[in-house]
Design a protein around this motif. Structure first.
Motif, PDB file in Angstrom:
ATOM      1  N   LEU A   1      -5.994   0.078  -3.525  1.00  0.00           N
ATOM      2  CA  LEU A   1      -4.729  -0.082  -4.253  1.00  0.00           C
ATOM      3  C   LEU A   1      -4.817   0.384  -5.710  1.00  0.00           C
ATOM      4  O   LEU A   1      -3.808   0.720  -6.325  1.00  0.00           O
ATOM      5  N   ILE A   2      -6.035   0.380  -6.253  1.00  0.00           N
ATOM      6  CA  ILE A   2      -6.187   0.744  -7.677  1.00  0.00           C
ATOM      7  C   ILE A   2      -5.715   2.176  -7.900  1.00  0.00           C
ATOM      8  O   ILE A   2      -4.932   2.457  -8.807  1.00  0.00           O
ATOM      9  N   ASP A   3      -6.194   3.100  -7.052  1.00  0.00           N
ATOM     10  CA  ASP A   3      -5.770   4.495  -7.212  1.00  0.00           C
ATOM     11  C   ASP A   3      -4.409   4.768  -6.576  1.00  0.00           C
ATOM     12  O   ASP A   3      -3.631   5.557  -7.085  1.00  0.00           O
ATOM     13  N   LEU A   4      -4.161   4.099  -5.446  1.00  0.00           N
ATOM     14  CA  LEU A   4      -2.898   4.352  -4.731  1.00  0.00           C
ATOM     15  C   LEU A   4      -1.669   3.989  -5.557  1.00  0.00           C
ATOM     16  O   LEU A   4      -0.746   4.782  -5.710  1.00  0.00           O
ATOM     17  N   VAL A   5      -1.678   2.774  -6.098  1.00  0.00           N
ATOM     18  CA  VAL A   5      -0.465   2.285  -6.779  1.00  0.00           C
ATOM     19  C   VAL A   5      -0.741   1.760  -8.193  1.00  0.00           C
ATOM     20  O   VAL A   5       0.135   1.187  -8.816  1.00  0.00           O
ATOM     21  N   ASN A   6      -1.971   1.984  -8.689  1.00  0.00           N
ATOM     22  CA  ASN A   6      -2.361   1.447 -10.007  1.00  0.00           C
ATOM     23  C   ASN A   6      -2.001  -0.041 -10.082  1.00  0.00           C
ATOM     24  O   ASN A   6      -1.255  -0.488 -10.967  1.00  0.00           O
ATOM     25  N   VAL A   7      -2.570  -0.783  -9.160  1.00  0.00           N
ATOM     26  CA  VAL A   7      -2.174  -2.185  -8.963  1.00  0.00           C
ATOM     27  C   VAL A   7      -2.524  -3.072 -10.165  1.00  0.00           C
ATOM     28  O   VAL A   7      -3.524  -2.839 -10.849  1.00  0.00           O
TER      29      VAL A   7
ATOM     30  N   TRP B   1       0.834  -1.222   0.000  1.00  0.00           N
ATOM     31  CA  TRP B   1       0.000   0.000   0.000  1.00  0.00           C
ATOM     32  C   TRP B   1       0.864   1.267   0.000  1.00  0.00           C
ATOM     33  O   TRP B   1       0.419   2.325  -0.384  1.00  0.00           O
ATOM     34  N   GLU B   2       2.101   1.113   0.469  1.00  0.00           N
ATOM     35  CA  GLU B   2       2.995   2.278   0.574  1.00  0.00           C
ATOM     36  C   GLU B   2       3.805   2.509  -0.711  1.00  0.00           C
ATOM     37  O   GLU B   2       4.532   3.497  -0.805  1.00  0.00           O
ATOM     38  N   ALA B   3       3.666   1.597  -1.672  1.00  0.00           N
ATOM     39  CA  ALA B   3       4.547   1.665  -2.853  1.00  0.00           C
ATOM     40  C   ALA B   3       4.073   2.694  -3.884  1.00  0.00           C
ATOM     41  O   ALA B   3       4.088   2.442  -5.089  1.00  0.00           O
ATOM     42  N   THR B   4       3.694   3.861  -3.397  1.00  0.00           N
ATOM     43  CA  THR B   4       3.101   4.857  -4.303  1.00  0.00           C
ATOM     44  C   THR B   4       4.108   5.396  -5.326  1.00  0.00           C
ATOM     45  O   THR B   4       3.710   5.892  -6.366  1.00  0.00           O
ATOM     46  N   GLU B   5       5.385   5.303  -5.014  1.00  0.00           N
ATOM     47  CA  GLU B   5       6.356   5.807  -5.996  1.00  0.00           C
ATOM     48  C   GLU B   5       6.544   4.830  -7.164  1.00  0.00           C
ATOM     49  O   GLU B   5       7.207   5.147  -8.146  1.00  0.00           O
ATOM     50  N   PHE B   6       5.938   3.632  -7.048  1.00  0.00           N
ATOM     51  CA  PHE B   6       6.072   2.651  -8.133  1.00  0.00           C
ATOM     52  C   PHE B   6       4.723   2.392  -8.806  1.00  0.00           C
ATOM     53  O   PHE B   6       4.391   1.256  -9.158  1.00  0.00           O
ATOM     54  N   LYS B   7       3.936   3.438  -8.970  1.00  0.00           N
ATOM     55  CA  LYS B   7       2.604   3.280  -9.590  1.00  0.00           C
ATOM     56  C   LYS B   7       2.681   2.502 -10.895  1.00  0.00           C
ATOM     57  O   LYS B   7       3.535   2.778 -11.739  1.00  0.00           O
ATOM     58  N   GLY B   8       1.784   1.534 -11.046  1.00  0.00           N
ATOM     59  CA  GLY B   8       1.777   0.735 -12.282  1.00  0.00           C
ATOM     60  C   GLY B   8       2.815  -0.371 -12.277  1.00  0.00           C
ATOM     61  O   GLY B   8       2.917  -1.123 -13.233  1.00  0.00           O
ATOM     62  N   GLN B   9       3.608  -0.452 -11.189  1.00  0.00           N
ATOM     63  CA  GLN B   9       4.649  -1.490 -11.116  1.00  0.00           C
ATOM     64  C   GLN B   9       4.502  -2.293  -9.825  1.00  0.00           C
ATOM     65  O   GLN B   9       5.493  -2.723  -9.227  1.00  0.00           O
ATOM     66  N   VAL B  10       3.244  -2.412  -9.410  1.00  0.00           N
ATOM     67  CA  VAL B  10       2.915  -3.137  -8.182  1.00  0.00           C
ATOM     68  C   VAL B  10       1.845  -4.167  -8.547  1.00  0.00           C
ATOM     69  O   VAL B  10       0.925  -3.859  -9.306  1.00  0.00           O
TER      70      VAL B  10
ATOM     71  N   ARG C   1       7.212   7.214 -21.606  1.00  0.00           N
ATOM     72  CA  ARG C   1       5.966   6.883 -20.923  1.00  0.00           C
ATOM     73  C   ARG C   1       5.929   5.382 -20.640  1.00  0.00           C
ATOM     74  O   ARG C   1       6.386   4.582 -21.459  1.00  0.00           O
ATOM     75  N   ASN C   2       5.392   5.013 -19.476  1.00  0.00           N
ATOM     76  CA  ASN C   2       5.206   3.594 -19.185  1.00  0.00           C
ATOM     77  C   ASN C   2       3.849   3.163 -19.754  1.00  0.00           C
ATOM     78  O   ASN C   2       2.833   3.228 -19.080  1.00  0.00           O
ATOM     79  N   TRP C   3       3.864   2.748 -21.010  1.00  0.00           N
ATOM     80  CA  TRP C   3       2.622   2.396 -21.705  1.00  0.00           C
ATOM     81  C   TRP C   3       1.919   1.214 -21.059  1.00  0.00           C
ATOM     82  O   TRP C   3       0.721   1.033 -21.236  1.00  0.00           O
ATOM     83  N   LEU C   4       2.668   0.400 -20.354  1.00  0.00           N
ATOM     84  CA  LEU C   4       2.082  -0.833 -19.814  1.00  0.00           C
ATOM     85  C   LEU C   4       1.659  -0.682 -18.355  1.00  0.00           C
ATOM     86  O   LEU C   4       1.487  -1.654 -17.649  1.00  0.00           O
ATOM     87  N   ASP C   5       1.513   0.574 -17.906  1.00  0.00           N
ATOM     88  CA  ASP C   5       1.224   0.748 -16.482  1.00  0.00           C
ATOM     89  C   ASP C   5      -0.244   0.548 -16.125  1.00  0.00           C
ATOM     90  O   ASP C   5      -0.639   0.718 -14.983  1.00  0.00           O
ATOM     91  N   GLY C   6      -1.053   0.170 -17.102  1.00  0.00           N
ATOM     92  CA  GLY C   6      -2.431  -0.172 -16.777  1.00  0.00           C
ATOM     93  C   GLY C   6      -3.432   0.913 -17.098  1.00  0.00           C
ATOM     94  O   GLY C   6      -4.488   0.971 -16.460  1.00  0.00           O
ATOM     95  N   ASP C   7      -3.147   1.779 -18.059  1.00  0.00           N
ATOM     96  CA  ASP C   7      -4.113   2.799 -18.434  1.00  0.00           C
ATOM     97  C   ASP C   7      -4.803   2.441 -19.756  1.00  0.00           C
ATOM     98  O   ASP C   7      -4.271   1.679 -20.561  1.00  0.00           O
ATOM     99  N   TRP C   8      -5.975   3.052 -19.957  1.00  0.00           N
ATOM    100  CA  TRP C   8      -6.824   2.641 -21.071  1.00  0.00           C
ATOM    101  C   TRP C   8      -6.276   2.906 -22.477  1.00  0.00           C
ATOM    102  O   TRP C   8      -6.562   2.124 -23.388  1.00  0.00           O
TER     103      TRP C   8
END
Lengths: 374, 304
Positions: A215-221, A166-175, B161-168
């Motif tokens: 987690l969806i908004d926090l870290v884009n899980v 939950w704290e991994a906000t600096e790694f959004k999309g990589q959690v 850009r991280n294209w694979l980060d889960g955006d539409w």
């Protein structure tokens, strides 16, 4: 897609209601093996092809493997009769009880399983199949956090525990979290100190769901079971994952020039550690039951298991292959020693138990809501 | 006279007989599977193994699962998945039109000697599995992948850009890429059939190239556009692997197909999955009816 969706359903055409009860008779002692082919149902790439080839050579038979993607897919295929096999290679231990009750498994005749004595004590009389009457363990692993040790301080993860996700906000999309309703919801429960991971209390499950949705908004899980390659490759920095994934990742997925020092694994103390396993069993209507028993025994052999482990990274539940041994043999790097659950972890750790129809539906609906975006 | 009528009737029957393999195929691979989905959706679940117990007789149908699904879709959490799916599909369709129309137009009306080669190039993607093509994109779209490199080289993007980060947007791009060949081919055949003399007449009567296109080519290509749209919309609505591969299972990009897959393959409630299949089919059926009605109207108008 729509037509495709109908195809597995057609497997249900011949479905009959289960409840014939557990099959009581095991095969007689001292029978000659059948001529095969031995038919197995298993996840893809979960057993080393060379090990299977060794078995074929030793007994002069062919082995045919039907692959599955999920545990329930295997149950559906076996229950409907859509697939006829002799051996289930990787039963989830929350399903074994139902397979026994549904009359799909046959009790094992241990006289064919001389290597059963190699099994870790904690699995020789397991909670999901008392006395190991119907199953032998295949692999085992614990659930924890896999992370990039070059990007995240292991001491910090140790201090944060499950909060690290939950704290991994600096790694959004990589959690990421495991694509498994029991695992992900249990993680959210444990984070709040709830150790009854088999609860069917709606309020507890709803709170766990709300935490996951956060987690969806926090870290884009992300929700997947790809951490075994995504952490070594660096596309995932923090993930709820299985201990075996780090071992497999260190062995086969690190980019050139990187060492296993970039990988880290954390798990809770034994009393809150979930250690689970996959098991093998022989189907009640197996046409090659003797051969199936011989296959189980073959996989419980220390050397065969070691060879299999050297390829798939999932630890066999055998006493010989403890942390010291697998590290000394170079299969597991020293910094990932905690990826090998101890006998204590298995004995004291938390266990998943079947939830019953309503409980299972409760978890599945929560999961469907989470993956839908909350 | 009577013999002639009998002959004609025999010939008609013989021609109708030729349709039998097609009818048989439809029954075996469409009617039966759809009925199986119905039987599972309205059936029961094995109490122990949680596998479907299909209700083959309508007398035994139980609508509880469907009722719950309808509640969750209309006003519940699953509604947003349907809206998201249709939004992705609409955006991807716009992308297909913007990319596919000029390509189909060029190949059909402008390409001369290169037409055969271009057609072959359009068919080429079908030689590679859809999943393989999506996997290839996951490499191209990495932070240090070629897409970011090209965009950086063209000064269209300062930071990768991280294209694979889960955006539409990535999912929409993936859908356009995956389905645009399906869009181009039917559109090409419609554009290619347009009588060139009509376009020449327009030009002879003083219309500009743009005006000729807008008043002759475009209206005449509407049936082709409709067919191409239907052919791409239907599979896109059931797609569940494009987003799975390109966003690694981000809850932000989940589509209806993912929920169907979960309930049918990974849950103890296959009847919920089957109900979702039926609901999606019903919604797409409305689209099909609209397409058929419009096509029939256009045919009648053309015959007049």
């Amino acid at each position: 897609m729509l037509l495709g969706a109908g195809i597995p359903l057609l497997g249900a055409c011949g479905a009959k209601e289960s409840g014939t009860g557990a099959k009581r008779d095991s095969i007689a002692d001292g029978l000659q093996p059948e001529k095969g082919p031995l038919r197995i149902i298993n996840y893809a790439d979960y057993v080393y092809a060379d090990v299977v080839a060794d078995f074929e050579k030793k007994y002069g038979v062919k082995v045919e493997i039907t692959t599955i993607d999920t545990d329930s897919e295997a149950v559906a295929k076996l229950a409907s009769g859509a697939v006829k096999v002799d051996l289930h290679h990787s039963m989830n231990n929350t399903t074994i009880g139902n397979l026994i009750l549904g009359g799909l498994l046959q009790p094992l005749n241990k006289t064919y399983l001389a290597n059963f004595s190699n099994v870790l004590p904690a699995f020789s009389d397991p909670w999901y199949d008392p006395g190991a009457v119907y199953s032998v363990p295949y692999t085992f692993f614990g659930t924890g956090i896999g992370f990039r040790a070059d990007r995240l301080d292991p001491a910090l993860v140790d201090q944060q525990g499950w909060d690290a996700i939950w704290e991994a906000t600096e790694f959004k999309g990589q959690v990421s979290v495991l694509d498994d309703e029991r695992e992900a919801l249990a993680m959210a429960m444990l984070r709040r100190g709830v150790t009854d991971i088999n609860t069917t209390d709606t309020a507890v499950v709803d709170l766990a769901l709300a935490d996951l949705v956060e987690l969806i908004d926090l870290v884009n899980v992300k929700v997947n079971i790809e951490a075994y390659k995504d952490i070594p490759e660096g596309t995932t920095k923090v993930a709820q994952t299985w201990s075996a994934d780090l071992i497999a990742g260190a062995a086969g997925y690190l980019p050139e020039g990187e060492t296993s020092d970039v990988l880290g694994f954390w798990h809770p103390p034994s009393a809150e550690y979930i250690v689970t396993n996959d098991s093998m069993g022989v189907l009640a209507d197996a046409e090659n039951p003797v051969l199936a028993h011989l296959y189980l025994d073959f996989l419980l052999d220390n050397q065969v298991s070691e060879k299999n482990f050297s390829w798939n990274g999932y630890l066999p539940a055998l006493t010989k292959l403890d942390a010291d041994y697998v590290i000394a043999q170079g299969y597991v790097p020293e910094n990932l020693r905690n990826c090998v659950p101890t006998n204590d972890d298995i004995a004291k750790g938390l266990k998943y138990r079947p939830l019953g129809p309503e409980g299972q539906a409760l978890y599945e609906e929560a999961w469907s809501k989470f993956t839908a975006g909350g | 006279m009577t013999t002639a009528v009998a002959d004609r009737a025999r010939r008609t029957r013989a021609w109708a007989g030729l349709a039998m393999p097609g009818v048989g195929w439809l029954i075996a691979f469409f009617v039966v599977p759809v009925y199986a989905v119905l039987a599972v959706a309205f059936g029961q679940i094995d109490p122990i193994l949680r596998t479907p117990q299909p209700a083959w007789s309508p007398v035994d149908w139980d609508f509880a699962a469907m009722g719950k699904v309808l509640d969750r879709v209309f006003g519940g959490d699953l509604g947003r998945v349907f809206i998201r799916t249709f939004s992705f599909v609409a955006l991807a369709l716009i992308g297909c039109i913007l990319i596919g129309y000029p390509v189909a137009y060029f190949v059909a009306r402008r390409a001369q000697r290169s037409r055969g080669l271009l057609l072959a190039a359009l068919v080429l993607p079908f030689w590679i599995s859809y999943l393989m093509r999506m996997l290839a994109w996951t490499n191209l779209l990495q932070v240090d992948g070629y897409v970011n490199r090209v965009l950086g080289w063209l000064h269209l993007m300062d930071t990768p850009r991280n294209w694979l980060d889960g955006d539409w947007p990535t999912v929409v791009i993936g859908l356009v890429y995956g389905y645009v060949p399906f869009f181009i081919l039917p559109l090409y055949s419609a554009l290619e059939r347009i009588d060139g003399r009509l376009i020449e007449a327009g030009r002879d009567l003083g219309a500009s190239a743009f005006s000729t296109f807008m008043r002759i080519t475009l209206p005449l290509s509407v049936p082709g556009l409709m067919a191409a749209s239907v052919i791409t919309i239907l599979p896109m609505c059931g797609d569940y692997y494009t987003n799975t591969y390109l966003t690694s299972g981000s809850p932000r990009t989940e589509m209806v197909g993912n929920q169907i897959e979960f309930y049918l393959r990974g849950s103890s409630q296959p009847q919920t999955g089957a109900s979702l299949v039926l609901l999606l089919m019903a919604l797409l059926f409305v689209l099909m009816v609209y397409y058929l009605v419009t096509t029939i109207r256009q045919q009648k108008a053309a015959e007049r």
